[in-house]
Each structure stands twice: as C-alpha cells, then as structure tokens.
Enzyme design. Sequence first.
Site: not given
Length: 228
Positions: A34, A14-15, A109-110
């Site tokens: 991002k 849910g980031k 990311a992750g």
Amino acid sequence: MTILVVSGTGTEIGKTIVTAAVAAASGGRVAVLKPAQTGVAPGEHGDAAEVVRLAGGEVTALELARYPEPLAPATAARRCGLAPVRPHEIADAAQKLATEHDLVLVEGAGGLLVRYDDEGATLADAARLLEAPVLLVAAAGLGTLNSTALTAEALRARGLACPGVVIGSMPAEPDLATRCNVEDLPVAAGAPLLGVLPAGAGSLRPADFRARAASWLAPELGGVRGMR
C-alpha cells in the site's frame, strides 16, 4: 504476473477486498504493498492489514506512508507536513518484494490518476516504471460504464496492460442497470470480466472469506469462476 497493480474507477468500490480475494486465491507467497494509506491514524488498522486479516497471516504487508486525513495522497501529505510517496519509491519497494514472493499486489488509493505528489505523479507512473499490468476494480451500478471506459482509456494512453476488470461489490438483488453492467463492463473496459465479489464479502469471517475467494474470481486470478 509477479507484480500486479490494483486500481479502480474511484474510491470505496472494493479495491481492498478484491486485493484480499486475489491474495487468498493465489496459492503462493503473496505480498501486498500500500504505497499511501490515508485517513488512518498511527496504530490504526489500514488497508494492507485488512488484506492480511482476510487472506491470511502468511501474506506480507507493507505501507510506504500513512497520512491521517482521508484525502488524496498528495493533499494529505501536504496538509500534515509529511513527505509524499514518489513513483520510483513504489517501484523500488514492489521490485524488492518480488524477489521474495510469488505475487506482489500494489493497491492504489482512490482512482488511477489520483495525485501522489504535487508534481502530479500517479499510480499509473509507478505501474509504468514496473511495466506491470493494472487490474481494474469497478463499481456495479449505474454510472460505472463511463468511469470504467475513461480509466481504461487512460491505461491504454500510457501503454499499460489491463488483464481485466473485477466488480468490487455486487448487491444481492441487483437492479436492471447493474444486471446489464455485468455484460457491458468488459466492453467499456476493453478487457474481460475477471471477477464479481458479493456485497459484504469483507464482513465474512476470514476462514469463510478464504474458502470462497476462488469462487468469485476467474482462473486468470487464481479462481474457478466461469465468466461469460
């Protein structure tokens, strides 16, 4: 917090939706950065675009790199023959955005220590260059306490501040472990609970999402939710 890094205890927790909620609740000029978008082909809708869709078109979105395979950024970059994203590039881009916005949200990311290049650089390295706090997004269910404690320990070991933890997706009918985790996650994180997003929040109409975002977040994140 002119620059806030949004990381998590893992992937698919849910980031992006949390990032969108913070952007929607902020009430100012917001940019979302991002650094590395993986698993998305050229022209496809990525995480930054999803934040803009949910939080509003006035949010600025920037990707630094895009890799087609859904892998860790370092692996994805190596497999497609593209250059990786370096921590200093992330920091430079965030600082530039900060000169024109009230809040810059850097969505990783992750998890926190996923590799961005073959030298082992991570989002944590970019956060250290920026001297930025790291908002931790955690899962709701069984197993989240250990991954949250480990991530929080990694943050402290690197001298990174964690203003709090947000539950990225709370089921409508939580089981016993999930209900207990609401109380226990702040202990595991060593930081306050600053938000609880309902499961399916990202499926709301953007207008409804924006109207409800503040109710999911504590005042520290621009919200109105009272946290225990």
